[in-house]
Design an enzyme around this catalytic site. Sequence first.
Site, PDB file in Angstrom:
ATOM      1  N   CYS A  21      17.407  19.246   1.281  1.00  0.00           N
ATOM      2  CA  CYS A  21      18.486  19.181   0.285  1.00  0.00           C
ATOM      3  C   CYS A  21      18.786  17.767  -0.195  1.00  0.00           C
ATOM      4  O   CYS A  21      19.652  17.577  -1.054  1.00  0.00           O
ATOM      5  CB  CYS A  21      19.755  19.820   0.829  1.00  0.00           C
ATOM      6  SG  CYS A  21      20.597  18.862   2.130  1.00  0.00           S
ATOM      7  N   GLN A  27       6.577  -2.472  -2.942  1.00  0.00           N
ATOM      8  CA  GLN A  27       6.003  -1.564  -1.946  1.00  0.00           C
ATOM      9  C   GLN A  27       6.772  -1.645  -0.635  1.00  0.00           C
ATOM     10  O   GLN A  27       6.488  -0.881   0.288  1.00  0.00           O
ATOM     11  CB  GLN A  27       4.538  -1.936  -1.708  1.00  0.00           C
ATOM     12  CG  GLN A  27       3.633  -1.760  -2.913  1.00  0.00           C
ATOM     13  CD  GLN A  27       2.237  -2.306  -2.660  1.00  0.00           C
ATOM     14  OE1 GLN A  27       2.036  -3.510  -2.542  1.00  0.00           O
ATOM     15  NE2 GLN A  27       1.269  -1.426  -2.567  1.00  0.00           N
ATOM     16  N   CYS A  50      17.691  14.199   4.040  1.00  0.00           N
ATOM     17  CA  CYS A  50      17.202  15.529   4.407  1.00  0.00           C
ATOM     18  C   CYS A  50      16.030  15.880   3.504  1.00  0.00           C
ATOM     19  O   CYS A  50      16.117  15.750   2.279  1.00  0.00           O
ATOM     20  CB  CYS A  50      18.320  16.560   4.268  1.00  0.00           C
ATOM     21  SG  CYS A  50      17.756  18.267   4.521  1.00  0.00           S
ATOM     22  N   HIS A  56       7.838   2.942  -2.188  1.00  0.00           N
ATOM     23  CA  HIS A  56       7.642   3.542  -0.864  1.00  0.00           C
ATOM     24  C   HIS A  56       8.956   3.850  -0.171  1.00  0.00           C
ATOM     25  O   HIS A  56       8.996   4.070   1.039  1.00  0.00           O
ATOM     26  CB  HIS A  56       6.770   2.636   0.007  1.00  0.00           C
ATOM     27  CG  HIS A  56       5.374   2.502  -0.502  1.00  0.00           C
ATOM     28  ND1 HIS A  56       4.514   1.498  -0.108  1.00  0.00           N
ATOM     29  CD2 HIS A  56       4.670   3.249  -1.386  1.00  0.00           C
ATOM     30  CE1 HIS A  56       3.350   1.635  -0.723  1.00  0.00           C
ATOM     31  NE2 HIS A  56       3.429   2.690  -1.507  1.00  0.00           N
ATOM     32  N   THR A  90       7.097 -11.185   5.203  1.00  0.00           N
ATOM     33  CA  THR A  90       6.675 -11.771   6.475  1.00  0.00           C
ATOM     34  C   THR A  90       7.397 -13.092   6.716  1.00  0.00           C
ATOM     35  O   THR A  90       7.629 -13.485   7.868  1.00  0.00           O
ATOM     36  CB  THR A  90       5.157 -11.999   6.515  1.00  0.00           C
ATOM     37  OG1 THR A  90       4.765 -12.836   5.420  1.00  0.00           O
ATOM     38  CG2 THR A  90       4.404 -10.682   6.438  1.00  0.00           C
ATOM     39  N   PHE A  95       1.649  -4.677   7.507  1.00  0.00           N
ATOM     40  CA  PHE A  95       1.051  -3.466   8.071  1.00  0.00           C
ATOM     41  C   PHE A  95      -0.443  -3.618   8.327  1.00  0.00           C
ATOM     42  O   PHE A  95      -0.956  -3.100   9.305  1.00  0.00           O
ATOM     43  CB  PHE A  95       1.291  -2.283   7.119  1.00  0.00           C
ATOM     44  CG  PHE A  95       2.724  -1.840   7.078  1.00  0.00           C
ATOM     45  CD1 PHE A  95       3.203  -0.887   7.947  1.00  0.00           C
ATOM     46  CD2 PHE A  95       3.613  -2.402   6.168  1.00  0.00           C
ATOM     47  CE1 PHE A  95       4.534  -0.488   7.933  1.00  0.00           C
ATOM     48  CE2 PHE A  95       4.948  -2.017   6.130  1.00  0.00           C
ATOM     49  CZ  PHE A  95       5.407  -1.062   7.012  1.00  0.00           C
ATOM     50  N   ARG A  96      -1.146  -4.341   7.450  1.00  0.00           N
ATOM     51  CA  ARG A  96      -2.602  -4.350   7.525  1.00  0.00           C
ATOM     52  C   ARG A  96      -3.200  -5.698   7.911  1.00  0.00           C
ATOM     53  O   ARG A  96      -4.408  -5.833   8.004  1.00  0.00           O
ATOM     54  CB  ARG A  96      -3.195  -3.913   6.168  1.00  0.00           C
ATOM     55  CG  ARG A  96      -2.915  -2.460   5.862  1.00  0.00           C
ATOM     56  CD  ARG A  96      -3.352  -2.080   4.458  1.00  0.00           C
ATOM     57  NE  ARG A  96      -3.182  -0.653   4.258  1.00  0.00           N
ATOM     58  CZ  ARG A  96      -2.022  -0.071   3.996  1.00  0.00           C
ATOM     59  NH1 ARG A  96      -0.932  -0.801   3.880  1.00  0.00           N
ATOM     60  NH2 ARG A  96      -1.940   1.238   3.837  1.00  0.00           N
ATOM     61  N   CYS A 101      19.843  18.190   9.395  1.00  0.00           N
ATOM     62  CA  CYS A 101      20.866  18.185   8.356  1.00  0.00           C
ATOM     63  C   CYS A 101      22.020  19.112   8.721  1.00  0.00           C
ATOM     64  O   CYS A 101      21.807  20.274   9.086  1.00  0.00           O
ATOM     65  CB  CYS A 101      20.250  18.606   7.026  1.00  0.00           C
ATOM     66  SG  CYS A 101      21.406  18.603   5.643  1.00  0.00           S
TER      67      CYS A 101
END
Length: 263
Positions: free
Chosen positions: A148, A117, A145, A137, A44, A51-52, A170
Amino acid sequence: MPDTNADVIAMSDMEKVPQHIVELRALIKASERIVVFTGAGISTESGIPDFRGPQGIWGKMTPIDFSDFVASEDMRRESWQRKFSSEGNWDEAEPNAGHRAISSLVDAGKVTHVITQNVDGLHQKSGTPDELVIELHGNASYATCLSCAKRFELEEIKRDFLADGTIPCCDECNGIVKTATVSFGQEMPLEEMQRAEAATLDCDLFMAIGSSLVVYPAAGFPRLAKQNGARLVIINDQETDLDPVCDLVLHERIGPTLSRAVD
């Protein structure tokens, strides 16, 4: 009593250092195998929203579940629209003082791994070698893809999508292409989870930085480190459930705190 002016100056400087910085420095100095675990809070300060939090991304828009992304062309289009919107474009973000301080600890041989994360790649951008960063994450700076695993760079995808709304697929297997991040409902990457667990069990100091520690299984690593005998430090602007069992808790700004601790 000090004998020289230099001694007086040194004592004066020491008196100006806050006690929490003194304690953090001591823990770092006494450690040989530090693992750093970072959440959205460290980024930040580089202008990337969390996100929260009160102004977090999920407070403004509902996350797209992985199953919906796979099943619906409309959801894939919405996902790419969000990715390439000006609000969601993090390409120009730069590492801040917190990232750089961690990188300096890596260079000093103190930090063995950075478990993150975050998907912004700012640890690597600050100089921490890619092989020492464990991205739980994924990474938002490229796409893959789902069938593959071929890698796709975002520049071409963005150009085609903004030109005529083309949703990428792809060119090898016609599979669905998605940013290389872990979405809601998507399985955590097994290899990264195993590497993170091994690093956690090997560390003597675990520093959880900028994470609310509510997203499991990733948030389980600080507790695992503490249970395995490592010292535990948390630096976060809000309280976490693990604060009571920590060796040191700092509710301070991350960049200035880490910078001063590693100087």
